[in-house]
Design a protein around this motif. Structure first.
Motif, PDB file in Angstrom:
ATOM      1  N   ASP A 152       0.829  -1.206   0.000  1.00  0.00           N
ATOM      2  CA  ASP A 152       0.000   0.000   0.000  1.00  0.00           C
ATOM      3  C   ASP A 152       0.865   1.259   0.000  1.00  0.00           C
ATOM      4  O   ASP A 152       0.563   2.229  -0.703  1.00  0.00           O
ATOM      5  CB  ASP A 152      -0.919  -0.001   1.224  1.00  0.00           C
ATOM      6  CG  ASP A 152      -2.223   0.721   0.954  1.00  0.00           C
ATOM      7  OD1 ASP A 152      -3.037   0.189   0.190  1.00  0.00           O
ATOM      8  OD2 ASP A 152      -2.411   1.828   1.485  1.00  0.00           O
ATOM      9  N   PHE A 153       1.938   1.230   0.770  1.00  0.00           N
ATOM     10  CA  PHE A 153       2.851   2.379   0.789  1.00  0.00           C
ATOM     11  C   PHE A 153       3.412   2.648  -0.599  1.00  0.00           C
ATOM     12  O   PHE A 153       3.405   3.791  -1.075  1.00  0.00           O
ATOM     13  CB  PHE A 153       3.994   2.122   1.773  1.00  0.00           C
ATOM     14  CG  PHE A 153       5.105   3.142   1.683  1.00  0.00           C
ATOM     15  CD1 PHE A 153       4.967   4.385   2.275  1.00  0.00           C
ATOM     16  CD2 PHE A 153       6.276   2.857   0.989  1.00  0.00           C
ATOM     17  CE1 PHE A 153       5.984   5.337   2.181  1.00  0.00           C
ATOM     18  CE2 PHE A 153       7.295   3.797   0.890  1.00  0.00           C
ATOM     19  CZ  PHE A 153       7.147   5.036   1.492  1.00  0.00           C
TER      20      PHE A 153
ATOM     21  N   ILE B 188       6.866  12.180  14.671  1.00  0.00           N
ATOM     22  CA  ILE B 188       6.720  10.850  15.266  1.00  0.00           C
ATOM     23  C   ILE B 188       5.266  10.378  15.216  1.00  0.00           C
ATOM     24  O   ILE B 188       4.994   9.171  15.147  1.00  0.00           O
ATOM     25  CB  ILE B 188       7.240  10.857  16.722  1.00  0.00           C
ATOM     26  CG1 ILE B 188       8.765  11.033  16.731  1.00  0.00           C
ATOM     27  CG2 ILE B 188       6.861   9.572  17.453  1.00  0.00           C
ATOM     28  CD1 ILE B 188       9.350  11.212  18.117  1.00  0.00           C
ATOM     29  N   ILE B 189       4.324  11.321  15.217  1.00  0.00           N
ATOM     30  CA  ILE B 189       2.899  10.971  15.274  1.00  0.00           C
ATOM     31  C   ILE B 189       2.479  10.002  14.169  1.00  0.00           C
ATOM     32  O   ILE B 189       1.848   8.973  14.452  1.00  0.00           O
ATOM     33  CB  ILE B 189       2.024  12.243  15.260  1.00  0.00           C
ATOM     34  CG1 ILE B 189       2.210  13.009  16.575  1.00  0.00           C
ATOM     35  CG2 ILE B 189       0.550  11.889  15.047  1.00  0.00           C
ATOM     36  CD1 ILE B 189       1.500  14.344  16.621  1.00  0.00           C
TER      37      ILE B 189
ATOM     38  N   ILE C  96       0.945   6.215  14.596  1.00  0.00           N
ATOM     39  CA  ILE C  96      -0.323   5.788  13.985  1.00  0.00           C
ATOM     40  C   ILE C  96      -0.113   4.516  13.171  1.00  0.00           C
ATOM     41  O   ILE C  96      -0.909   3.572  13.240  1.00  0.00           O
ATOM     42  CB  ILE C  96      -0.898   6.913  13.099  1.00  0.00           C
ATOM     43  CG1 ILE C  96      -1.322   8.104  13.967  1.00  0.00           C
ATOM     44  CG2 ILE C  96      -2.081   6.404  12.270  1.00  0.00           C
ATOM     45  CD1 ILE C  96      -1.743   9.321  13.172  1.00  0.00           C
ATOM     46  N   LEU C  97       0.981   4.493  12.413  1.00  0.00           N
ATOM     47  CA  LEU C  97       1.289   3.305  11.619  1.00  0.00           C
ATOM     48  C   LEU C  97       1.554   2.104  12.522  1.00  0.00           C
ATOM     49  O   LEU C  97       1.091   0.991  12.244  1.00  0.00           O
ATOM     50  CB  LEU C  97       2.504   3.571  10.726  1.00  0.00           C
ATOM     51  CG  LEU C  97       2.978   2.401   9.861  1.00  0.00           C
ATOM     52  CD1 LEU C  97       1.869   1.938   8.920  1.00  0.00           C
ATOM     53  CD2 LEU C  97       4.219   2.780   9.069  1.00  0.00           C
ATOM     54  N   GLY C  98       2.276   2.330  13.607  1.00  0.00           N
ATOM     55  CA  GLY C  98       2.557   1.246  14.546  1.00  0.00           C
ATOM     56  C   GLY C  98       1.284   0.673  15.151  1.00  0.00           C
ATOM     57  O   GLY C  98       1.139  -0.552  15.288  1.00  0.00           O
ATOM     58  N   ILE C  99       0.356   1.553  15.490  1.00  0.00           N
ATOM     59  CA  ILE C  99      -0.927   1.107  16.040  1.00  0.00           C
ATOM     60  C   ILE C  99      -1.702   0.305  14.997  1.00  0.00           C
ATOM     61  O   ILE C  99      -2.298  -0.734  15.299  1.00  0.00           O
ATOM     62  CB  ILE C  99      -1.756   2.319  16.519  1.00  0.00           C
ATOM     63  CG1 ILE C  99      -1.077   2.971  17.734  1.00  0.00           C
ATOM     64  CG2 ILE C  99      -3.181   1.899  16.871  1.00  0.00           C
ATOM     65  CD1 ILE C  99      -1.679   4.298  18.137  1.00  0.00           C
TER      66      ILE C  99
ATOM     67  N   ILE D 196      -1.243   9.932   5.947  1.00  0.00           N
ATOM     68  CA  ILE D 196      -0.721  10.821   6.993  1.00  0.00           C
ATOM     69  C   ILE D 196       0.804  10.799   7.000  1.00  0.00           C
ATOM     70  O   ILE D 196       1.457  11.846   7.110  1.00  0.00           O
ATOM     71  CB  ILE D 196      -1.274  10.406   8.374  1.00  0.00           C
ATOM     72  CG1 ILE D 196      -2.786  10.633   8.428  1.00  0.00           C
ATOM     73  CG2 ILE D 196      -0.584  11.186   9.491  1.00  0.00           C
ATOM     74  CD1 ILE D 196      -3.452  10.082   9.677  1.00  0.00           C
ATOM     75  N   LEU D 197       1.373   9.617   6.862  1.00  0.00           N
ATOM     76  CA  LEU D 197       2.830   9.473   6.882  1.00  0.00           C
ATOM     77  C   LEU D 197       3.480  10.223   5.719  1.00  0.00           C
ATOM     78  O   LEU D 197       4.409  11.023   5.919  1.00  0.00           O
ATOM     79  CB  LEU D 197       3.195   7.990   6.821  1.00  0.00           C
ATOM     80  CG  LEU D 197       4.693   7.647   6.817  1.00  0.00           C
ATOM     81  CD1 LEU D 197       5.341   8.056   8.129  1.00  0.00           C
ATOM     82  CD2 LEU D 197       4.895   6.153   6.563  1.00  0.00           C
TER      83      LEU D 197
END
Length: 279
Positions: A38-39, A227-228, A232-235, A259-260
């Protein structure tokens, strides 16, 4: 290429590799495959806009030349990998007429248009993504003209398409979900278009007061904001195993990736935090 996004290419490539690295018959990092794919698909739409929007809109743009340049970037490596796969099959005496027949779409990068696993995963199985990308490249000049001509209408249309997609994938038969949601070029085009829309959004805010305010922030605060999207990606990765199969391969990653990519691009413009300074 924006440096921070270039760095992420390597990270997500490793995630995809770990997804395919077998341990007890299953990939070591299950979320790495859909997350990484997806990235790359969203980033492809974004990066093509960065490099080719103005060129496509110019009067001296040549469609065939554009497609040839795209093809020459992916096709030689595709054929090289396919030949290596063929050698392995010959050595293992697994090659037969039926296998060769199913390779024909693969050779011309059309395998992802066939809803049969034996075809879209034929040869070098991961090359289905190249098949999707070639379709996106072919569609890009037409899509970018539509977006530039009427950005607002393009956004509204995309909103309707995404909403319909999120509803309709719930009624897809279980045995068709993997192909329709994860492989099919027509549905994965949404990822690519999201990347294109992110570029349009970035253009609208790059010279705004918001970017100026970020530039005036202390580098520590800019780093915290950077970092946010990673959090979010980690979650999203942690929750991934509990997401419905119709959403987890694709739609689940749209928001974290958007977002990233947008955050790192904006921060690249404003000077960024420690992550940008360290590059």
């Amino acid at each position: 290429m924006i440096g921070s996004l270039q760095s992420l290419r390597g990270i997500f490539a490793i995630m995809i590799f770990l997804h395919h690295f077998p341990i007890n018959g299953k990939g070591w990092f299950d979320a790495g495959g859909p997350c990484g794919v997806d990235f790359f698909l969203i980033l492809s739409g974004f990066v093509l806009c960065v490099g080719y929007e103005n060129k496509v809109l110019s009067s001296d743009f040549h469609y065939r030349h554009f497609i040839f340049k795209r093809l020459i970037r992916v096709y030689p490596l595709h054929i090289f990998c396919l030949l290596n796969w063929l050698i392995i099959q010959i050595i293992a005496t697994l090659l037969n007429f039926n296998v060769i027949l199913k390779l024909i779409p693969n050779i011309v990068l059309l395998q992802s248009w066939f809803p049969f696993q034996s075809i879209y995963f034929s040869g070098n199985a991961v090359s289905w993504c190249l098949s999707d990308l070639m379709f996106f490249y072919c569609a890009f000049p037409f899509l970018i003209r539509i977006f530039v001509k009427n950005r607002k209408k393009a956004v509204y249309s995309m909103g309707i398409i995404v909403s319909a997609y999120l509803v309709l994938i719930n009624i897809i038969p279980q045995d068709k979900i993997h192909y329709i949601v994860y492989i099919c070029p027509l549905t994965r085009l949404i990822d690519f278009i999201i990347g294109m829309l992110l570029w349009q959004l970035y253009i609208s805010i790059e010279s705004s007061v918001f970017v100026k305010q970020i530039t005036d922030m202390h580098i520590s605060f800019r780093t915290l904001i950077e970092i946010i999207p990673l959090l979010i990606l980690g979650i999203a990765i942690c929750i991934y195993p509990y997401i419905a199969e119709c959403y987890s391969p694709c739609a689940w990653w749209w928001m974290p990736m958007a977002i990233l990519i947008l955050t790192l691009t904006v921060f690249n413009k404003s000077g960024g935090g420690y992550f940008h300074t360290a590059q």
